[in-house]
Design a protein around this motif. Sequence first.
Motif, PDB file in Angstrom:
ATOM      1  N   GLY A   1     -10.174  -3.571 -10.475  1.00 52.08           N
ATOM      2  CA  GLY A   1      -8.945  -3.220  -9.777  1.00 52.08           C
ATOM      3  C   GLY A   1      -8.364  -1.879 -10.221  1.00 52.08           C
ATOM      4  O   GLY A   1      -7.706  -1.189  -9.439  1.00 52.08           O
ATOM      5  N   GLY A   2      -8.609  -1.500 -11.469  1.00 49.32           N
ATOM      6  CA  GLY A   2      -8.084  -0.239 -11.982  1.00 49.32           C
ATOM      7  C   GLY A   2      -8.800   0.973 -11.407  1.00 49.32           C
ATOM      8  O   GLY A   2      -8.297   2.098 -11.472  1.00 49.32           O
ATOM      9  N   THR A   3     -10.002   0.731 -10.880  1.00 52.44           N
ATOM     10  CA  THR A   3     -10.741   1.793 -10.191  1.00 52.44           C
ATOM     11  C   THR A   3     -11.096   1.262  -8.802  1.00 52.44           C
ATOM     12  O   THR A   3     -12.234   1.330  -8.369  1.00 52.44           O
ATOM     13  CB  THR A   3     -12.026   2.172 -10.954  1.00 52.44           C
ATOM     14  OG1 THR A   3     -12.749   0.966 -11.248  1.00 52.44           O
ATOM     15  CG2 THR A   3     -11.720   2.876 -12.257  1.00 52.44           C
ATOM     16  N   ARG A   4     -10.099   0.755  -8.124  1.00 50.32           N
ATOM     17  CA  ARG A   4     -10.360   0.061  -6.865  1.00 50.32           C
ATOM     18  C   ARG A   4     -10.992   0.976  -5.823  1.00 50.32           C
ATOM     19  O   ARG A   4     -11.698   0.529  -4.918  1.00 50.32           O
ATOM     20  CB  ARG A   4      -9.095  -0.596  -6.328  1.00 50.32           C
ATOM     21  CG  ARG A   4      -8.049   0.342  -5.758  1.00 50.32           C
ATOM     22  CD  ARG A   4      -6.969  -0.472  -5.022  1.00 50.32           C
ATOM     23  NE  ARG A   4      -6.070   0.374  -4.261  1.00 50.32           N
ATOM     24  CZ  ARG A   4      -6.377   0.880  -3.053  1.00 50.32           C
ATOM     25  NH1 ARG A   4      -7.529   0.639  -2.488  1.00 50.32           N
ATOM     26  NH2 ARG A   4      -5.502   1.655  -2.436  1.00 50.32           N
ATOM     27  N   TYR A   5     -10.776   2.295  -5.982  1.00 56.47           N
ATOM     28  CA  TYR A   5     -11.362   3.284  -5.058  1.00 56.47           C
ATOM     29  C   TYR A   5     -12.882   3.337  -5.179  1.00 56.47           C
ATOM     30  O   TYR A   5     -13.534   3.917  -4.323  1.00 56.47           O
ATOM     31  CB  TYR A   5     -10.762   4.674  -5.333  1.00 56.47           C
ATOM     32  CG  TYR A   5     -10.548   4.956  -6.798  1.00 56.47           C
ATOM     33  CD1 TYR A   5     -11.596   5.405  -7.614  1.00 56.47           C
ATOM     34  CD2 TYR A   5      -9.312   4.705  -7.394  1.00 56.47           C
ATOM     35  CE1 TYR A   5     -11.408   5.610  -8.968  1.00 56.47           C
ATOM     36  CE2 TYR A   5      -9.105   4.911  -8.753  1.00 56.47           C
ATOM     37  CZ  TYR A   5     -10.163   5.375  -9.538  1.00 56.47           C
ATOM     38  OH  TYR A   5      -9.984   5.561 -10.878  1.00 56.47           O
TER      39      TYR A   5
ATOM     40  N   GLN B   1       0.834  -1.210   0.000  1.00 51.93           N
ATOM     41  CA  GLN B   1       0.000   0.000   0.000  1.00 51.93           C
ATOM     42  C   GLN B   1       0.870   1.264   0.000  1.00 51.93           C
ATOM     43  O   GLN B   1       0.542   2.257  -0.637  1.00 51.93           O
ATOM     44  CB  GLN B   1      -0.942  -0.007   1.217  1.00 51.93           C
ATOM     45  CG  GLN B   1      -2.097  -1.007   1.056  1.00 51.93           C
ATOM     46  CD  GLN B   1      -2.865  -1.265   2.347  1.00 51.93           C
ATOM     47  OE1 GLN B   1      -2.361  -1.046   3.448  1.00 51.93           O
ATOM     48  NE2 GLN B   1      -4.089  -1.751   2.213  1.00 51.93           N
TER      49      GLN B   1
ATOM     50  N   GLU C   1       2.082   1.791  -3.498  1.00 50.18           N
ATOM     51  CA  GLU C   1       1.041   2.398  -4.332  1.00 50.18           C
ATOM     52  C   GLU C   1       1.022   3.913  -4.120  1.00 50.18           C
ATOM     53  O   GLU C   1       0.950   4.692  -5.073  1.00 50.18           O
ATOM     54  CB  GLU C   1      -0.330   1.807  -3.973  1.00 50.18           C
ATOM     55  CG  GLU C   1      -1.450   2.317  -4.866  1.00 50.18           C
ATOM     56  CD  GLU C   1      -2.824   2.010  -4.309  1.00 50.18           C
ATOM     57  OE1 GLU C   1      -3.099   2.359  -3.130  1.00 50.18           O
ATOM     58  OE2 GLU C   1      -3.639   1.415  -5.042  1.00 50.18           O
TER      59      GLU C   1
ATOM     60  N   PRO D   1      -3.615   2.279  -9.658  1.00 50.29           N
ATOM     61  CA  PRO D   1      -3.802   1.498  -8.424  1.00 50.29           C
ATOM     62  C   PRO D   1      -3.034   0.176  -8.408  1.00 50.29           C
ATOM     63  O   PRO D   1      -2.768  -0.415  -9.455  1.00 50.29           O
ATOM     64  CB  PRO D   1      -5.310   1.202  -8.411  1.00 50.29           C
ATOM     65  CG  PRO D   1      -5.913   2.137  -9.392  1.00 50.29           C
ATOM     66  CD  PRO D   1      -4.851   2.377 -10.429  1.00 50.29           C
ATOM     67  N   ILE D   2      -2.696  -0.215  -7.202  1.00 48.11           N
ATOM     68  CA  ILE D   2      -2.276  -1.604  -6.975  1.00 48.11           C
ATOM     69  C   ILE D   2      -3.440  -2.263  -6.245  1.00 48.11           C
ATOM     70  O   ILE D   2      -3.848  -1.802  -5.185  1.00 48.11           O
ATOM     71  CB  ILE D   2      -1.002  -1.694  -6.117  1.00 48.11           C
ATOM     72  CG1 ILE D   2       0.129  -0.887  -6.759  1.00 48.11           C
ATOM     73  CG2 ILE D   2      -0.588  -3.162  -5.951  1.00 48.11           C
ATOM     74  CD1 ILE D   2       1.459  -0.966  -6.000  1.00 48.11           C
TER      75      ILE D   2
END
Lengths: 423, 423
Positions: free
Chosen positions: B221-225, A242, A245, A265-266
Amino acid sequence: MKDERLKQQIRQWLFENKSDGIKLLQQLVQADSTQGNEQTAQDIVIATLQNIGLEVDVWEPDGVELINHPYFVSPRGKFQGSPNVVGIKKGNGEGRSLILNGHIDVVPAGDIEQWEHDPFSGEIIDGKLFGRGATDMKGGNVSLLLALSALQNLKVSLKGDVYFQSVIEEESGGSGTLAAILRGYKADAAIIPEPTNMKIFPKQQGSIWFKIHIKGRAAHGGTRYEGVSAIEKALIAIEHIQELEKKRNERIIDPLYKSVPIPIPINIGKIEGGNWPSSVADYVCIEGRIGVAPEETIEAAKLEVENWLACLKQVDPWFVEHPTIVEWFGARWLPGAIDTKHEFVNKLINNYEHVLGTPPVVEASPWGTDGGLLTKVAETPTIVFGPGVTEKAHHPNEYIEIDKVFQAAEIIALTIIDWCGEN
Amino acid sequence: MKDERLKQQIRQWLFENKSDGIKLLQQLVQADSTQGNEQTAQDIVIATLQNIGLEVDVWEPDGVELINHPYFVSPRGKFQGSPNVVGIKKGNGEGRSLILNGHIDVVPAGDIEQWEHDPFSGEIIDGKLFGRGATDMKGGNVSLLLALSALQNLKVSLKGDVYFQSVIEEESGGSGTLAAILRGYKADAAIIPEPTNMKIFPKQQGSIWFKIHIKGRAAHGGTRYEGVSAIEKALIAIEHIQELEKKRNERIIDPLYKSVPIPIPINIGKIEGGNWPSSVADYVCIEGRIGVAPEETIEAAKLEVENWLACLKQVDPWFVEHPTIVEWFGARWLPGAIDTKHEFVNKLINNYEHVLGTPPVVEASPWGTDGGLLTKVAETPTIVFGPGVTEKAHHPNEYIEIDKVFQAAEIIALTIIDWCGEN
């Protein structure tokens, strides 16, 4: 493009052919084209291309050049029954060429229980067409086919060549597009109508998958202090990742990412370890994906992860004797880009504004596409822009808003003329 | 026991019968008695008991009283071919009775590759007898049988009854011992020669297994937020559980635990969640065991865990709408105890010192045994004390040091006479 009348004709043609366009999308969605089952959908594409009068190139990817290419990734090595299809609208050789690239493969429907409609029904409700692949990306493919149909039917003659590509294997790492490149297809620019919610992505991040193997030492749970829990060590490794990232994203100053909370993101997507409630876990595996910045290389990103994980021994001495092991596996998408000041970007933005009356959102993508291969291997600057609903890709109840398919078709048709030049 | 000559005779008898004792242990180890396969080993026990002239009670556990008992735990409900065996040495009714309890079931051998010898060979190297069950707990069972053999052969007549129990199902939660209790067996004290490394455990912690279900919200995962990672939430839950372990152990002031780093550990033994590297995990399950203090009830421990996990919502608001769900599953061992000032404890300690010349380590156990059932259901104060190697229980290359089997036999033989009284 100076000809306002032609613009009007294109809009009119799309309006008049709406039901045929919807029918084509429905047929494509109904043709389940999960990996290995692409033939039926490609036959529909071939018939459509022939019908609108384009030269058609159909072949099954093959050969040692493909399989041994450093960017070849696929769980399979043979593609019988899984053809690539290219439709060619030849120019007179005096203009700039353009690739229109869309993938025909779709991901599996997943848990059918979570679907409200049959995933291969193509059912339409309130202007939305439902089904696996509707948004990712048969809707975008139909935008491309509609744009070409409009130009053909309106007898627009171009200076530069246009190559429409319906490729296999995007969802597993791009071997369909790689095969098209190795067959000789490259151009002065490319557009890929992946589901961007009509955002324009002149840059696309890449991504790679990793497994991280973490060791512990077994013991009875009642004397857990005699062992070393791989689960506890995994927590430390995850927190360390984290931090990486955070560090990697602090470096991203590209204005295209200014509205994105975490540009690259990771994601730790999977964790598994230990095999008995009352034993100390001696092994944990975590799996994830790391975003690769548009300007970064896959190799640099891998190296940074490997070096960073090697630093775990400074966080916890356990890792001195028991370093984590990183494994790069599965799919991999190269980052891709076009200069944001490139004329092709301007033309697409202008046409977007013309058709929709508002400026587009221009961003960098949160995920990889075949645009990375087009950029890096075919040296073809690539934009990703399409009508699909980003959030519904790979999800149950995937759908696309039908109007956007036609809006994207109109914007793309105008951009083809602007870029390739009209005779 | 005043009779020094008898003490000497017992030692002498054990010395003279060493090879027969070893042979018995070898036969028992060679008889694979994993769950459902106990018959052959029990037949050896029956023959031994008959040979030394004890009354023998053999039965297959059965009946609604057993199956419906609140402390019944087993993956199976029928025990055909899996008898319990009890050998009875009757006293004249004027002394205190004693249960000698050992389980005949062994855990599976596990990964054969990790064994240097066939796990059912009973091979002897450098005074160690190798094999699954050697330490847990056929070695201890042989100590009991040798003690009884010595007394019988030396014609020692007792005042109190002695019940030797060879029970099934200890490894899966104790339904063999429970069945013996329901058949009417109880006594004034009990000893269980589980592998304690010759430590004396007047108190035994219990343990229960839990699964904790943790929810997240899926996203790419690419927009994990845009999602909520169940893996990140699991980390928070695990840290919260680690705090509970600290809190629970701070309460343990029993001097029997003074040398134990964590008296009643909570072990997270297993974690599993997420299903795709590039998706945000929407679910994680962790499994573990919690130690239950000798003075605590299973019910109180469960309630404390449930209440503590409910407090997660104060740590992270995600848990307000998405509370973790606790599931109690699998095996369960009740805590057990005998008063450390109990005369039976003193007698065992004295005989240990007499035989070995040093004071024993007296501690509370880090794991559960059938002693919890004997204490709580049969109201029989129980000590756990045995010759096996704690660290090798359930492990590959399990072994027992043969000399300790005979030392334990001698200590137990003397303690039987002291406790039950000699005629």
